[in-house]
Every structure is written in C-alpha cells, then in structure tokens.
Scaffold this motif. Structure first.
Motif, PDB file in Angstrom:
ATOM      1  N   LEU A   7       0.808  -1.220   0.000  1.00 31.96           N
ATOM      2  CA  LEU A   7       0.000   0.000   0.000  1.00 31.96           C
ATOM      3  C   LEU A   7       0.841   1.269   0.000  1.00 31.96           C
ATOM      4  CD1 LEU A   7      -2.752  -1.063   2.543  1.00 31.96           C
ATOM      5  CD2 LEU A   7      -3.022  -0.700   0.089  1.00 31.96           C
ATOM      6  N   ASP A   9       2.887   2.309  -2.195  1.00 32.53           N
ATOM      7  CA  ASP A   9       3.027   2.889  -3.534  1.00 32.53           C
ATOM      8  C   ASP A   9       1.710   3.522  -3.997  1.00 32.53           C
ATOM      9  OD1 ASP A   9       2.826   2.585  -6.661  1.00 32.53           O
ATOM     10  OD2 ASP A   9       4.955   2.606  -6.145  1.00 32.53           O
ATOM     11  N   PRO A  10       1.742   4.767  -4.465  1.00 32.08           N
ATOM     12  CA  PRO A  10       0.500   5.429  -4.889  1.00 32.08           C
ATOM     13  C   PRO A  10      -0.177   4.759  -6.090  1.00 32.08           C
ATOM     14  CG  PRO A  10       2.406   6.855  -5.296  1.00 32.08           C
ATOM     15  CD  PRO A  10       2.891   5.665  -4.547  1.00 32.08           C
ATOM     16  N   ARG A  12      -0.216   1.520  -6.722  1.00 30.35           N
ATOM     17  CA  ARG A  12      -0.911   0.337  -6.210  1.00 30.35           C
ATOM     18  C   ARG A  12      -2.166   0.734  -5.429  1.00 30.35           C
ATOM     19  NH1 ARG A  12       4.559  -1.776  -5.982  1.00 30.35           N
ATOM     20  NH2 ARG A  12       4.877  -1.135  -3.825  1.00 30.35           N
ATOM     21  N   ARG A  13      -2.078   1.826  -4.677  1.00 32.39           N
ATOM     22  CA  ARG A  13      -3.288   2.290  -3.967  1.00 32.39           C
ATOM     23  C   ARG A  13      -4.371   2.659  -4.972  1.00 32.39           C
ATOM     24  NH1 ARG A  13       0.554   5.161  -0.728  1.00 32.39           N
ATOM     25  NH2 ARG A  13      -0.012   7.073  -1.799  1.00 32.39           N
ATOM     26  N   ASP A  14      -3.993   3.323  -6.054  1.00 34.49           N
ATOM     27  CA  ASP A  14      -4.973   3.690  -7.069  1.00 34.49           C
ATOM     28  C   ASP A  14      -5.542   2.454  -7.760  1.00 34.49           C
ATOM     29  OD1 ASP A  14      -6.346   5.835  -8.512  1.00 34.49           O
ATOM     30  OD2 ASP A  14      -5.228   5.081 -10.257  1.00 34.49           O
ATOM     31  N   LEU A  16      -5.958  -0.448  -6.360  1.00 34.36           N
ATOM     32  CA  LEU A  16      -6.916  -1.024  -5.413  1.00 34.36           C
ATOM     33  C   LEU A  16      -8.231  -0.247  -5.419  1.00 34.36           C
ATOM     34  CD1 LEU A  16      -4.779  -2.016  -2.312  1.00 34.36           C
ATOM     35  CD2 LEU A  16      -5.904  -3.516  -3.949  1.00 34.36           C
ATOM     36  N   LEU A  17      -8.142   1.067  -5.505  1.00 34.61           N
ATOM     37  CA  LEU A  17      -9.376   1.872  -5.579  1.00 34.61           C
ATOM     38  C   LEU A  17     -10.172   1.514  -6.827  1.00 34.61           C
ATOM     39  CD1 LEU A  17      -8.065   5.345  -4.383  1.00 34.61           C
ATOM     40  CD2 LEU A  17      -9.681   3.856  -3.205  1.00 34.61           C
ATOM     41  N   LEU A  47       0.380  -6.808  -5.589  1.00 35.02           N
ATOM     42  CA  LEU A  47      -0.863  -6.739  -4.813  1.00 35.02           C
ATOM     43  C   LEU A  47      -1.416  -8.135  -4.556  1.00 35.02           C
ATOM     44  CD1 LEU A  47      -2.583  -3.650  -6.478  1.00 35.02           C
ATOM     45  CD2 LEU A  47      -1.654  -3.785  -4.157  1.00 35.02           C
ATOM     46  N   LEU A  71      -7.246  -6.819   3.437  1.00 35.73           N
ATOM     47  CA  LEU A  71      -7.151  -5.530   4.120  1.00 35.73           C
ATOM     48  C   LEU A  71      -7.316  -5.658   5.631  1.00 35.73           C
ATOM     49  CD1 LEU A  71      -9.228  -3.396   1.606  1.00 35.73           C
ATOM     50  CD2 LEU A  71      -6.754  -3.321   1.962  1.00 35.73           C
TER      51      LEU A  71
END
Length: 129
Positions: A7, A9-10, A12-14, A16-17, A47, A71
């Motif tokens: 999480l 890394d931006p 990877r966060r995007d 996931l979103l 991920l 999560l």
C-alpha cells in the motif's frame, strides 16, 4: 509481501481503488495510468502476493479483483489506533461551561455598570508588549 509495503506505492493504492468498484482487466487498468502495461502487471502481481488482490484467467485475459480479506491487517491497525485516543473527559466540558457562564456574567455586569458604554469598556485592557 506485507500489505503495508504494497500500500506504500500510490499506483498500487490507485489500482486497489479501481478494483474496489469491481473486477477489471489489466488493459483497462493500464489505460488509467501513465505507465506501461507490463509495469501495471507487476504492480498487480505485488498486490496479489500481498493478498490484496485476486486474479482469474479468462481465456487470454487476466481479471483482477479486490481481495477485501487482505485488508484485515490494515483495518486492525487503524481500529487499534482509533481506540488509543482518549475520549474527552466530561470534566473538560464542565470547565468549559463554567468559563462560558463566567464570561457572560462578567459582560452583563460591565454593561449594567456603565449604561451606554460599549460592552467590555469597564474591563482593564491587557498591556501590549
């Protein structure tokens, strides 16, 4: 891989979103980012290794989905941190109520003592440095 590292890394966060709204193909996810499709595939692989995403092969395409159970460690940490903040004690509100009442009383007394004077005119002024 640790979900917290995944999480960090931006991109990877995007990803996931994007997966939170439903399963998606690599090509669709890659279209949303200014990086190459192989780079997006590598992020998705990380991920998946972290347990935050799942992958299914449909013919020649790979479909990724959010693995909400992955999560759980993050949610557990956030719940623990939220519970560590002490609640505001009731005595703090009692003290605030007392101070508000005292201020209102002082202003009324100053106004009654000097009719026609501006509120607070009878109070001593703080000296400026």
């Amino acid at each position: 891989m640790d979900p917290f590292i995944a999480l960090a890394d931006p991109i990877r966060r995007d990803l996931l979103l994007a997966l939170a709204s439903g399963p998606a193909r690599v090509v669709d996810l890659a279209a949303r980012h200014p990086i190459s499709r192989p780079a997006v595939s590598k992020h998705l692989r990380l991920l998946t290794e972290a347990g935050l995403a799942t992958v299914e092969d449909h013919g020649r395409e790979r479909h990724y989905a959010l693995a909400r159970a992955g999560l759980a460690p993050v949610r557990a940490l956030l719940d623990e941190l939220a519970g560590l903040r002490p609640p505001i004690p009731e005595s703090a509100f009692d003290a605030l109520d007392l101070e508000v009442r005292r201020t209102v009383h002082d202003r009324r007394a100053a106004t009654d003592a000097a009719p026609g004077a501006a509120p607070g005119a009878g109070r001593p002024q703080e000296e400026s440095a």
